[in-house]
Write a protein that holds these residues in place. Structure first.
Motif, PDB file in Angstrom:
ATOM      1  N   ALA A 319       0.840  -1.198   0.000  1.00 22.64           N
ATOM      2  CA  ALA A 319       0.000   0.000   0.000  1.00 22.64           C
ATOM      3  C   ALA A 319       0.875   1.247   0.000  1.00 22.64           C
ATOM      4  N   ASN A 320       0.462   2.250  -0.782  1.00 28.36           N
ATOM      5  CA  ASN A 320       1.218   3.507  -0.888  1.00 28.36           C
ATOM      6  C   ASN A 320       0.240   4.682  -0.909  1.00 28.36           C
ATOM      7  N   GLY A 321       0.560   5.737  -0.130  1.00 27.93           N
ATOM      8  CA  GLY A 321      -0.254   6.950  -0.149  1.00 27.93           C
ATOM      9  C   GLY A 321      -1.379   6.943   0.878  1.00 27.93           C
ATOM     10  N   PHE A 322      -1.366   6.012   1.833  1.00 30.69           N
ATOM     11  CA  PHE A 322      -2.408   5.951   2.862  1.00 30.69           C
ATOM     12  C   PHE A 322      -1.895   6.517   4.190  1.00 30.69           C
ATOM     13  N   GLU A 323      -2.810   7.036   4.979  1.00 24.48           N
ATOM     14  CA  GLU A 323      -2.439   7.509   6.312  1.00 24.48           C
ATOM     15  C   GLU A 323      -1.945   6.351   7.177  1.00 24.48           C
ATOM     16  N   ASP A 324      -2.543   5.178   6.963  1.00 22.07           N
ATOM     17  CA  ASP A 324      -2.149   3.979   7.706  1.00 22.07           C
ATOM     18  C   ASP A 324      -2.001   2.837   6.692  1.00 22.07           C
ATOM     19  N   ALA A 353      -9.987 -25.409 -14.755  1.00 23.99           N
ATOM     20  CA  ALA A 353      -9.949 -23.949 -14.681  1.00 23.99           C
ATOM     21  C   ALA A 353      -8.516 -23.479 -14.463  1.00 23.99           C
ATOM     22  N   GLY A 354      -8.199 -22.322 -15.024  1.00 25.40           N
ATOM     23  CA  GLY A 354      -6.834 -21.826 -14.979  1.00 25.40           C
ATOM     24  C   GLY A 354      -6.344 -21.556 -13.575  1.00 25.40           C
ATOM     25  N   SER A 355      -5.041 -21.649 -13.395  1.00 23.61           N
ATOM     26  CA  SER A 355      -4.409 -21.322 -12.127  1.00 23.61           C
ATOM     27  C   SER A 355      -3.166 -20.501 -12.432  1.00 23.61           C
ATOM     28  N   GLY A 356      -2.648 -19.840 -11.424  1.00 21.81           N
ATOM     29  CA  GLY A 356      -1.467 -19.022 -11.648  1.00 21.81           C
ATOM     30  C   GLY A 356      -1.520 -17.753 -10.818  1.00 21.81           C
ATOM     31  N   ARG A 357      -0.797 -16.732 -11.263  1.00 25.71           N
ATOM     32  CA  ARG A 357      -0.641 -15.509 -10.485  1.00 25.71           C
ATOM     33  C   ARG A 357      -1.384 -14.349 -11.149  1.00 25.71           C
ATOM     34  N   GLN A 358      -2.078 -13.571 -10.314  1.00 24.00           N
ATOM     35  CA  GLN A 358      -2.779 -12.372 -10.764  1.00 24.00           C
ATOM     36  C   GLN A 358      -2.316 -11.186  -9.923  1.00 24.00           C
ATOM     37  N   ILE A 359      -1.959 -10.104 -10.583  1.00 21.93           N
ATOM     38  CA  ILE A 359      -1.539  -8.882  -9.887  1.00 21.93           C
ATOM     39  C   ILE A 359      -2.509  -7.764 -10.255  1.00 21.93           C
ATOM     40  N   VAL A 360      -3.124  -7.163  -9.242  1.00 20.18           N
ATOM     41  CA  VAL A 360      -4.114  -6.103  -9.438  1.00 20.18           C
ATOM     42  C   VAL A 360      -3.657  -4.860  -8.690  1.00 20.18           C
ATOM     43  N   GLN A 361      -3.764  -3.709  -9.343  1.00 22.85           N
ATOM     44  CA  GLN A 361      -3.464  -2.437  -8.686  1.00 22.85           C
ATOM     45  C   GLN A 361      -4.763  -1.683  -8.449  1.00 22.85           C
ATOM     46  N   LEU A 362      -5.029  -1.375  -7.183  1.00 19.66           N
ATOM     47  CA  LEU A 362      -6.214  -0.614  -6.809  1.00 19.66           C
ATOM     48  C   LEU A 362      -5.857   0.849  -6.629  1.00 19.66           C
ATOM     49  N   THR A 363      -6.679   1.729  -7.149  1.00 16.01           N
ATOM     50  CA  THR A 363      -6.569   3.161  -6.885  1.00 16.01           C
ATOM     51  C   THR A 363      -7.745   3.548  -5.997  1.00 16.01           C
ATOM     52  N   VAL A 364      -7.432   4.044  -4.800  1.00 18.44           N
ATOM     53  CA  VAL A 364      -8.460   4.331  -3.790  1.00 18.44           C
ATOM     54  C   VAL A 364      -8.552   5.839  -3.570  1.00 18.44           C
ATOM     55  N   GLU A 404      -4.789  12.931  -2.903  1.00 16.77           N
ATOM     56  CA  GLU A 404      -5.973  12.710  -3.725  1.00 16.77           C
ATOM     57  C   GLU A 404      -6.348  11.229  -3.786  1.00 16.77           C
ATOM     58  N   SER A 405      -5.328  10.350  -3.791  1.00 10.99           N
ATOM     59  CA  SER A 405      -5.602   8.920  -3.914  1.00 10.99           C
ATOM     60  C   SER A 405      -4.418   8.109  -3.388  1.00 10.99           C
ATOM     61  N   GLY A 406      -4.681   6.850  -3.135  1.00 15.19           N
ATOM     62  CA  GLY A 406      -3.644   5.911  -2.752  1.00 15.19           C
ATOM     63  C   GLY A 406      -3.721   4.681  -3.631  1.00 15.19           C
ATOM     64  N   THR A 407      -2.669   3.902  -3.650  1.00 13.37           N
ATOM     65  CA  THR A 407      -2.653   2.690  -4.468  1.00 13.37           C
ATOM     66  C   THR A 407      -2.310   1.488  -3.593  1.00 13.37           C
ATOM     67  N   ILE A 408      -2.874   0.359  -3.980  1.00 16.44           N
ATOM     68  CA  ILE A 408      -2.577  -0.925  -3.333  1.00 16.44           C
ATOM     69  C   ILE A 408      -2.281  -1.940  -4.432  1.00 16.44           C
ATOM     70  N   ASN A 409      -1.120  -2.535  -4.386  1.00 18.00           N
ATOM     71  CA  ASN A 409      -0.772  -3.603  -5.317  1.00 18.00           C
ATOM     72  C   ASN A 409      -1.010  -4.943  -4.631  1.00 18.00           C
ATOM     73  N   VAL A 410      -1.840  -5.777  -5.233  1.00 20.47           N
ATOM     74  CA  VAL A 410      -2.223  -7.061  -4.648  1.00 20.47           C
ATOM     75  C   VAL A 410      -1.735  -8.183  -5.555  1.00 20.47           C
ATOM     76  N   ASN A 411      -0.930  -9.068  -4.982  1.00 24.42           N
ATOM     77  CA  ASN A 411      -0.355 -10.196  -5.717  1.00 24.42           C
ATOM     78  C   ASN A 411      -1.022 -11.470  -5.191  1.00 24.42           C
ATOM     79  N   ILE A 412      -1.805 -12.134  -6.061  1.00 26.66           N
ATOM     80  CA  ILE A 412      -2.596 -13.303  -5.649  1.00 26.66           C
ATOM     81  C   ILE A 412      -2.095 -14.529  -6.403  1.00 26.66           C
ATOM     82  N   LEU A 413      -1.858 -15.607  -5.688  1.00 27.86           N
ATOM     83  CA  LEU A 413      -1.482 -16.874  -6.315  1.00 27.86           C
ATOM     84  C   LEU A 413      -2.645 -17.849  -6.163  1.00 27.86           C
TER      85      LEU A 413
END
Length: 421
Positions: A319-324, A353-364, A404-413
């Motif tokens: 997480a980047n740009g958050f107060e906490d 069904a497919g398996s593997g790694r997914q990386i999602v970036q959230l803008t909050v 104005e916003s923060g970002t969270i990078n989520v790496n899911i296996l």
């Protein structure tokens, strides 16, 4: 006769020979996660480095000299064999059993060849009224419906571009049509067979020899640094014997479900010491020594007797740009179960069904609501799982941001293990 021989020569190079339910094979599999592959005629079972079943797949496999149900061949051009199943469904798995892609409706005939400009090998899927081509990683290349029912196809480069073209026999007729590597009809009217069926030899896995079963292979089972032990197979039993002979075996196993048909000796993990893997038509036996004590385990050789246990591991959350920042990370982990359910529900409906790694970036935004959920990377190969995970992340409740916003990078296996029912 010449045509039939050529076709067998072409397809036999990339296929493991067809096996009946009474024949078993075990492979010294070149994958660190899944070092042993077992084919007992009822699908395939991959053993993990702990010696227990890790992945199991069963399907309504094709059979016959033109299209055995199983091929073990390097599809992706990475130097490691993939597992290719032909039938209903038809599919490609990575060496560790992770699905690459699936043709859910299956193929009456599956052809493995160099068809497209992609790296590695491709597949041609023949069904009665259609021929389709896919890259080895599952990208649809082309499909053609020639307006005539197809019985089977063979391949050869007749256009001179180092890619395989198709020659397909029409169902119920002694006549053939030709289709190019790009899916174009090369002949306006059906003609006689003209392809030789010859193709470059392709890599294939080799099953373990019968040297272990014959007692010809010596190995160090007791850990004394000397390769003096061997396997002795009798009626209803398997022994591991050393210099003391059969009267004082180091291990003895009473077999269930038939006689041993295939065996392999291999160091499976990093702990040291070897394991003996022996396969009957019904059971897989794994014999090894743990802290000086002989351990005997047995598992089903029937791939349909396993159930799938899914995992969705939040490998990292940044997480980047958050107060906490810690609170933002915890907000993601709080919905981990919902993300896991995305994968679990998909696997319940489709074992491939497919398996593997997914990386999602959230803008909050400042209100703690997600403005955007951008997929940065995924090799999952399943849009339903990917979309469900993004939606679960979008609906989360996140803390306030500093600007104005923060970002969270989520790496899911997303992955799974199969366990015996």
């Amino acid at each position: 006769m010449k045509l039939k021989t050529a076709l067998v020569s072409l397809l036999g190079m990339v296929m493991v020979p067809a096996m009946s339910a009474a024949e078993s094979a075990v492979y010294d599999w070149p994958d660190a996660e899944a070092p042993v592959l077992v084919n007992a005629g009822e699908g395939v079972v991959l053993l993990g480095k702990d010696g227990a079943p890790m992945r199991a797949f069963d399907w309504r496999a094709n059979s016959g000299e033109r299209d055995p149900g199983l091929r073990l061949v390097d599809m992706l051009g990475d130097g490691k064999p993939e597992i290719v199943g032909a039938g209903r469904p038809s599919f490609v798995l990575r060496a560790n059993g992770e699905p690459v892609f699936e043709i859910e409706g299956g193929c009456e005939q599956l052809i493995v060849a160099d068809i497209t400009a992609s790296r590695g090998l491709d597949v041609g899927c023949v069904n009665r009224n259609e021929l389709r081509a896919f890259t080895g990683d599952g990208q649809f290349a082309w499909g053609v419906q020639p307006g005539r029912a197809l019985e089977w196809c063979q391949v050869e480069d007749v256009t001179g571009n180092v890619k395989m073209d198709f020659e397909c026999k029409l169902r119920g007729r002694d006549a053939f049509i030709r289709i190019s590597d790009s899916g174009e009809l090369l002949t306006a009217e059906p003609g006689e067979a003209g392809m030789s069926g010859e193709a470059p030899e392709l890599n294939e896995a080799v099953a373990a020899s019968d040297a272990v079963l014959k007692g010809e292979e010596r190995f160090d089972f007791d850990g004394d640094g000397k390769a003096e032990e061997r396997v002795v197979v009798g009626e209803g039993s398997l022994k591991i014997v050393g210099v003391a002979g059969e009267e004082a075996p180091l291990a003895e196993v009473a077999l269930r479900g038939g006689e041993v048909e295939a065996a392999l000796v291999k160091q499976l993990g990093e702990q040291g010491g070897v394991s003996v893997v022996a396969v009957t038509s019904a059971r897989i036996y794994v014999v090894d020594k743990v802290e000086g004590e002989v351990r005997v385990r047995d598992f089903s050789a029937d791939a349909s007797s396993y159930r799938r246990v899914p995992f969705a591991d939040l490998a990292s959350v940044y997480a980047n740009g958050f107060e906490d920042a810690a609170a933002a990370q915890e907000a993601v982990r709080a919905i981990g179960d919902r993300i896991g359910q995305c994968y679990a529900s998909r696997l319940r409906g489709n074992a491939y069904a497919g398996s593997g790694r997914q990386i999602v970036q959230l803008t909050v935004g400042q209100d703690g609501k997600v403005r955007e959920a951008m997929q940065m990377h995924s090799d999952v190969g399943d849009s339903q799982v990917e979309r469900c995970a993004r939606q679960a992340l979008e609906r989360g409740n996140y803390p306030g941001v500093q600007g104005e916003s923060g970002t969270i990078n989520v790496n899911i296996l997303f992955t799974f293990r199969d366990v015996e029912r």
